[in-house]
Write a protein that holds these residues in place. Structure first.
Motif, mmCIF file in Angstrom:
data_model
loop_
_atom_site.group_PDB
_atom_site.id
_atom_site.type_symbol
_atom_site.label_atom_id
_atom_site.label_comp_id
_atom_site.label_asym_id
_atom_site.label_seq_id
_atom_site.Cartn_x
_atom_site.Cartn_y
_atom_site.Cartn_z
ATOM 1 N N ASN A 90 0.839 -1.198 0.000
ATOM 2 C CA ASN A 90 0.000 0.000 0.000
ATOM 3 C C ASN A 90 0.874 1.247 0.000
ATOM 4 O O ASN A 90 0.806 2.101 0.876
ATOM 5 C CB ASN A 90 -0.964 0.014 1.189
ATOM 6 C CG ASN A 90 -2.062 1.050 1.023
ATOM 7 O OD1 ASN A 90 -2.412 1.442 -0.098
ATOM 8 N ND2 ASN A 90 -2.598 1.525 2.135
ATOM 9 N N VAL A 91 1.708 1.340 -1.056
ATOM 10 C CA VAL A 91 2.717 2.387 -1.174
ATOM 11 C C VAL A 91 2.397 3.290 -2.368
ATOM 12 O O VAL A 91 1.997 2.804 -3.432
ATOM 13 C CB VAL A 91 4.122 1.778 -1.373
ATOM 14 C CG1 VAL A 91 5.186 2.874 -1.421
ATOM 15 C CG2 VAL A 91 4.426 0.757 -0.284
ATOM 16 N N ALA A 92 2.584 4.586 -2.191
ATOM 17 C CA ALA A 92 2.569 5.539 -3.300
ATOM 18 C C ALA A 92 3.972 6.105 -3.451
ATOM 19 O O ALA A 92 4.622 6.431 -2.453
ATOM 20 C CB ALA A 92 1.579 6.663 -3.038
ATOM 21 N N GLU A 124 2.055 1.906 -6.054
ATOM 22 C CA GLU A 124 1.694 2.784 -7.165
ATOM 23 C C GLU A 124 2.842 3.763 -7.397
ATOM 24 O O GLU A 124 3.246 4.475 -6.471
ATOM 25 C CB GLU A 124 0.410 3.558 -6.873
ATOM 26 C CG GLU A 124 -0.835 2.679 -6.805
ATOM 27 C CD GLU A 124 -2.087 3.491 -6.546
ATOM 28 O OE1 GLU A 124 -1.970 4.727 -6.352
ATOM 29 O OE2 GLU A 124 -3.171 2.903 -6.517
ATOM 30 N N VAL A 125 3.350 3.779 -8.622
ATOM 31 C CA VAL A 125 4.502 4.615 -8.949
ATOM 32 C C VAL A 125 4.099 5.658 -9.985
ATOM 33 O O VAL A 125 3.602 5.307 -11.061
ATOM 34 C CB VAL A 125 5.675 3.770 -9.489
ATOM 35 C CG1 VAL A 125 6.875 4.669 -9.795
ATOM 36 C CG2 VAL A 125 6.054 2.675 -8.501
ATOM 37 N N GLY A 152 -4.531 11.064 -8.728
ATOM 38 C CA GLY A 152 -5.378 10.066 -8.078
ATOM 39 C C GLY A 152 -4.721 9.366 -6.911
ATOM 40 O O GLY A 152 -5.177 8.304 -6.478
ATOM 41 N N MET A 153 -3.641 9.950 -6.383
ATOM 42 C CA MET A 153 -2.939 9.379 -5.229
ATOM 43 C C MET A 153 -3.339 10.154 -3.972
ATOM 44 O O MET A 153 -2.976 11.322 -3.824
ATOM 45 C CB MET A 153 -1.424 9.462 -5.413
ATOM 46 C CG MET A 153 -0.863 8.556 -6.479
ATOM 47 S SD MET A 153 0.939 8.837 -6.660
ATOM 48 C CE MET A 153 1.442 7.304 -7.443
ATOM 49 N N ASP A 154 -4.088 9.534 -3.097
ATOM 50 C CA ASP A 154 -4.479 10.166 -1.840
ATOM 51 C C ASP A 154 -3.544 9.685 -0.749
ATOM 52 O O ASP A 154 -3.626 8.520 -0.321
ATOM 53 C CB ASP A 154 -5.921 9.811 -1.495
ATOM 54 C CG ASP A 154 -6.414 10.511 -0.227
ATOM 55 O OD1 ASP A 154 -5.589 11.121 0.483
ATOM 56 O OD2 ASP A 154 -7.618 10.425 0.057
ATOM 57 N N PRO A 155 -2.637 10.533 -0.261
ATOM 58 C CA PRO A 155 -1.660 10.059 0.724
ATOM 59 C C PRO A 155 -2.298 9.572 2.018
ATOM 60 O O PRO A 155 -1.710 8.741 2.712
ATOM 61 C CB PRO A 155 -0.774 11.295 0.959
ATOM 62 C CG PRO A 155 -1.565 12.454 0.474
ATOM 63 C CD PRO A 155 -2.431 11.942 -0.624
ATOM 64 N N THR A 156 -3.495 10.057 2.339
ATOM 65 C CA THR A 156 -4.140 9.621 3.585
ATOM 66 C C THR A 156 -4.647 8.189 3.481
ATOM 67 O O THR A 156 -4.964 7.576 4.503
ATOM 68 C CB THR A 156 -5.304 10.554 3.953
ATOM 69 O OG1 THR A 156 -6.344 10.446 2.975
ATOM 70 C CG2 THR A 156 -4.835 11.997 4.045
#
Length: 500
Positions: A329-331, A413-414, A433-437
């Motif tokens: 579960n990494v951005a 997700e990269v 579309g990357m929500d850090p929370t």
């Protein structure tokens, strides 16, 4: 009253292989740096010093011209052709004349192929045409100060925060002091000096000691009567003579006060010199420590490859270690790889792709290199990469990471991008579309600026020593032009205010 305003900003990492041409100073690919009305439209209402200059002019009903709005992400030496083109745009306006004051939004660490003091050279050229019109300058906190940067201007102010959330306020400080002079309400007198020390970037945040207390004292000095009090922590990834910490204080017709306040700030910085030194942790240990944390999101900082310090943004050491240790579960923001972006776009959203990403830009001045990493995943998103900063840093300013895609491996997700941009604003991630929370781990190619727009979201922070041209291991930097001896690179370095 008639004012000339210009922006010409670049922080030059002389160890970076990223070329700095004129197009890099534009707002987007295929554009030129804006001038005139286009520049006014681009920077009016933004949290920049230029935005402040525009507001100040309009508040007093002054006529103004914005000769140039040029800002480039940090990178290697500014090509002479780019430097000359930007300088000429400003000098043409100066030659036309008729101005009561000149307001410049500069960085203070610009190095071109021919000039290690890019801002001082610009001021010298302005003064050769117009030796009398008052000049006010706003500089970045990371300015490497040379004499002409100060002595050829009447008012000088530097950012007092890092992350730089006071760009606008700094424009107000520099501009207001100059307007007071033009209106006969002040007679600026200046004192400046530099220390034989080169503070580590990772220890320069004004949210932490020792810089927090030093910058607080500078702000207090302005409340007590100084027109501008600025502590420039300097930009160390520049192999030039004057890289390092310096202080500039401007007072109202009181040179003795300016000298006394300068000495006080310099003494504070020198007395705290041990606190400016950074201790490294091995990368594998950092990622393993992150893996034990349970309060999310955890921010992993790939601080060797920060675009805002001249990093290529294509090194893969931290990403590879995250994949090797199986974090989930990494951005990841972001890997600079225009070719991989195009390959993903050609495949299309939803396509399964196998891409070799990053590790494609040689770093000849670094003793290490970065290899490509294979990503096997789905093309989740395709974007034009344009957004505006939410703030508080440079609020409202346009950003453009070029065409961008997100590759989803299932666990990671990269983001792959085509134009360098540091993730100091939450919209850099949200527009993809990357929500850090919603992530357990967020890998950011950033050092300190990320704290401006994302710091409040972090439950923990892990600094990861990867690879890159903005290495945090200063023993990897081969200085040839930096003045020596200098702390902490050399032993037995001494300083006293009595020697100023």
């Amino acid at each position: 009253m008639r004012l000339l305003i210009a922006m010409m900003m670049h922080e030059t990492n002389t160890f970076s292989p990223v070329p700095t041409d004129l197009q890099r100073f534009a707002l987007g690919p295929g554009e030129a740096p804006p001038r005139g009305e286009a520049a006014i439209a681009a920077f009016r209402g933004t949290g920049t010093a230029t935005g402040a200059f525009i507001d100040l002019a309009e508040q007093i009903g002054a006529e103004f011209e914005l000769a140039l709005g040029a800002h480039a992400a940090p990178s290697g030496l500014v090509l002479d052709a780019a430097y000359e083109a930007m300088s000429e745009a400003i000098l043409q306006a100066v030659t036309r004349g008729g101005f009561d004051g000149i307001l410049l939004d500069l960085h203070g660490a610009m190095v071109s192929q021919s000039h290690e003091d890019g801002e001082g050279e610009l001021l010298r050229r302005i003064r050769a045409i117009d030796p009398k019109t008052p000049i006010g300058v706003a500089y970045d906190m990371h300015a490497n100060v040379y004499a002409d940067m100060v002595e050829l201007a009447q008012t000088v102010a530097g950012y007092q925060t890092y992350p730089h959330v006071d760009m606008y306020d700094t424009g107000v400080r520099a501009g207001s002091a100059l307007l007071q002079m033009i209106q006969g309400q002040a007679q600026p007198t200046t004192a400046w000096g530099r220390l034989p020390m080169i503070p580590h970037i990772m220890r320069q945040s004004s949210l932490d000691e020792p810089n927090r207390s030093i910058q607080a004292r500078a702000r207090q000095m302005e409340k007590e009567g100084a027109l501008c009090a600025s502590v420039f922590t300097g930009f160390p990834h520049a192999d030039i003579e004057n890289a390092g910490l310096s202080v500039v204080v401007v007072t109202d017709k009181d040179p003795a006060l300016a000298q006394r306040l300068r000495d006080e700030l310099m003494q504070m910085a020198w007395d705290s010199r041990a606190q400016w030194v950074y201790e490294l942790e091995p990368l594998a240990a950092s990622v393993a420590r992150a893996k034990t944390l349970t309060d999310f999101p955890v921010m992993l900082l790939d601080h060797y490859d920060n675009a805002a310090s001249g990093g290529t943004m294509d090194t893969t050491a931290v990403l590879a270690e995250v994949l090797r240790q199986g974090l989930r579960n990494v951005a990841v923001f972001a890997i600079f790889d225009p070719q991989a972006v195009q390959d993903a776009i050609a495949a299309g959203i939803g396509a399964q792709v196998r891409l070799q990403v990053g590790g494609k830009m040689a770093m000849p001045l670094m003793p290490h290199r970065s290899e490509p990493v294979e990503l096997n995943g789905v093309v989740k998103l395709i974007s034009n990469g344009k957004y505006r900063n939410k703030g508080p840093m440079s609020q409202g300013a346009r950003q453009n990471m070029g065409q961008a895609v997100v590759i989803d491996t299932g666990d990671v997700e990269v983001a792959l991008i085509s134009r360098h941009v540091e993730p100091f604003d939450v919209n850099a991630l949200l527009c993809l579309g990357m929500d850090p929370t919603q992530k357990d781990f967020v890998v950011l190619k950033s050092r300190v600026h990320w704290r401006a727009g994302l710091g409040h979201l972090a439950r923990a922070t892990v600094e990861c020593a990867g690879a890159g041209a903005c290495t945090s291991d200063y023993s990897e930097l081969q200085f040839k032009n930096l003045r020596r001896p200098i702390y902490p690179l050399d032993e037995g370095v001494n300083w006293s205010a009595a020697n100023l």
